[in-house]
Design a protein around this motif. Structure first.
Motif, short mmCIF file in Angstrom:
data_model
loop_
_atom_site.label_atom_id
_atom_site.label_comp_id
_atom_site.label_asym_id
_atom_site.label_seq_id
_atom_site.Cartn_x
_atom_site.Cartn_y
_atom_site.Cartn_z
N ALA A 1 9.36 -0.75 -0.41
CA ALA A 1 10.65 -0.66 0.47
C ALA A 1 10.23 -1.35 1.79
O ALA A 1 10.23 -0.53 2.90
N PRO A 2 10.07 -2.64 1.99
CA PRO A 2 9.85 -3.22 3.16
C PRO A 2 10.81 -2.86 4.16
O PRO A 2 11.93 -2.94 3.84
N GLY A 3 10.56 -2.75 5.60
CA GLY A 3 11.18 -2.44 6.48
C GLY A 3 11.83 -1.15 6.79
O GLY A 3 12.92 -0.96 7.32
N HIS A 4 11.22 0.08 5.92
CA HIS A 4 11.66 1.22 5.92
C HIS A 4 10.63 2.28 6.28
O HIS A 4 9.48 1.90 5.81
N VAL A 5 10.98 3.36 6.65
CA VAL A 5 9.77 4.54 6.85
C VAL A 5 9.91 5.10 5.64
O VAL A 5 11.03 5.69 4.77
N VAL A 6 8.87 5.41 4.91
CA VAL A 6 8.94 5.99 3.35
C VAL A 6 8.35 7.38 3.21
O VAL A 6 8.52 7.98 2.20
N ALA A 7 7.61 7.78 4.31
CA ALA A 7 6.92 8.83 4.06
C ALA A 7 6.54 9.62 5.56
O ALA A 7 6.65 8.90 6.58
N TRP B 1 0.93 -1.24 0.18
CA TRP B 1 0.04 -0.22 -0.05
C TRP B 1 0.69 1.19 0.11
O TRP B 1 0.38 2.18 -0.33
N THR B 2 2.11 1.20 0.38
CA THR B 2 2.95 2.34 0.62
C THR B 2 3.20 3.09 -0.55
O THR B 2 3.41 4.32 -0.58
N PRO B 3 3.60 2.38 -1.62
CA PRO B 3 3.68 3.20 -3.02
C PRO B 3 2.64 4.17 -3.47
O PRO B 3 2.96 5.16 -4.08
N PHE B 4 1.27 3.88 -3.03
CA PHE B 4 0.37 4.75 -3.40
C PHE B 4 0.15 6.08 -2.80
O PHE B 4 -0.63 6.96 -3.07
N ILE B 5 1.05 5.90 -1.41
CA ILE B 5 0.85 7.21 -0.71
C ILE B 5 1.68 8.05 -1.28
O ILE B 5 1.50 9.23 -1.43
N THR C 1 7.64 -12.21 2.84
CA THR C 1 8.49 -11.05 2.23
C THR C 1 8.44 -10.89 0.85
O THR C 1 8.14 -11.94 0.10
N VAL C 2 8.90 -9.75 0.34
CA VAL C 2 9.11 -9.54 -0.92
C VAL C 2 10.25 -10.38 -1.60
O VAL C 2 10.12 -11.02 -2.82
N GLU C 3 11.27 -10.85 -0.88
CA GLU C 3 12.40 -11.65 -1.40
C GLU C 3 11.76 -13.05 -1.45
O GLU C 3 12.06 -13.85 -2.43
N GLN C 4 11.02 -13.59 -0.49
CA GLN C 4 10.44 -14.78 -0.65
C GLN C 4 9.56 -14.80 -1.84
O GLN C 4 9.46 -15.87 -2.73
N ALA D 1 7.37 12.49 0.86
CA ALA D 1 8.03 11.25 0.68
C ALA D 1 9.48 11.61 0.95
O ALA D 1 10.23 12.37 0.93
N LEU D 2 10.00 10.18 1.47
CA LEU D 2 11.65 10.12 2.05
C LEU D 2 12.26 9.15 1.23
O LEU D 2 11.74 8.31 0.41
N THR D 3 13.66 9.47 1.12
CA THR D 3 14.41 8.32 0.72
C THR D 3 14.10 7.42 1.73
O THR D 3 14.57 7.57 3.24
N PRO D 4 13.91 6.18 1.48
CA PRO D 4 13.63 5.14 2.54
C PRO D 4 14.76 5.05 3.63
O PRO D 4 15.85 4.81 3.47
N VAL D 5 14.11 5.01 4.97
CA VAL D 5 14.78 4.89 6.13
C VAL D 5 14.63 3.59 6.99
O VAL D 5 13.63 3.11 6.99
N PRO D 6 15.83 2.84 6.84
CA PRO D 6 15.55 1.27 7.52
C PRO D 6 15.08 1.72 8.90
O PRO D 6 15.51 2.57 9.62
#
Length: 191
Positions: free
Chosen positions: A115-121, A14-18, A63-66, A151-156
């Motif tokens: 960007a799983p596991g990151h603050v994005v906005a 859902w986060t890319p739509f924000i 997870t996205v990797e899985q 929007a942020l550069t993703p922060v882990p």
């Protein structure tokens, strides 16, 4: 602890739509400006900034990797079907809201934007209601309304359920992106 930014973890699909941008690079006017929760937003949060964190598991399942690994291996397990349904649901909502063009956006493209596991906005909470006003509103849920999306550069950052606060390290990294850089020695660059 009270000075650290409050945060909400969302499923990463859902986060890319924000933070979705239109062709001109501006935040898309039909972007997701609602977060649906079974509980009302605390009144003290209205008018306040909240960090949006992308959780680790798509649809709460994998997870996205899985997902990428299963896709590469051709796995067709029941859990994969549920995950693809969650991703397709997110794409469908984006189409219904008019953020993306129907048929021109894929589940793979959505995976690439997460960007799983990151603050994005960072968003400003403007209200909370049960009204059905946008395609993003889920019936029977409280709709946390927000504007002023940054929007942020993703922060882990490690997330949590419910409303939580960023760690001091993540908070500093997020706030560092919100403030304009000031030259060392003062605004005019002098010591």
């Amino acid at each position: 602890m009270g000075d650290l930014l409050p945060a909400l973890t969302l499923y990463p699909e859902w986060t890319p739509f924000i933070t979705w941008r239109d062709d001109a690079g501006a935040l898309h006017p039909a972007g997701k400006r609602t977060e649906n929760r079974p509980w009302a937003c605390p009144r003290s949060l209205i008018g306040q900034d909240v960090a949006i964190h992308a959780g680790l598991r798509v649809g709460g399942l994998a997870t996205v990797e899985q997902i990428r690994r299963w896709s590469a291996n051709g796995t067709r397990a029941q859990s994969v079907t549920g995950i693809l349904d969650a991703l397709r649901g997110a794409v469908h909502m984006g189409e219904a809201a008019g953020v993306i063009t129907s048929g021109r956006f894929t589940v793979g493209a959505l995976l690439d934007l997460m960007a799983p596991g990151h603050v994005v906005a960072i968003v400003r909470v403007t209200g909370c209601d049960l009204d059905q006003r946008t395609p993003w509103d889920v019936p029977g849920q409280y709709h946390w309304r927000f504007e002023d999306v940054r929007a942020l550069t993703p922060v882990p950052c490690r997330g949590a359920q419910g409303l939580w606060r960023l760690s001091a390290e993540a908070d500093a990294a997020v706030r560092g992106q919100l403030r304009p850089a000031v030259p060392r020695g003062g605004p005019d660059g002098l010591p």
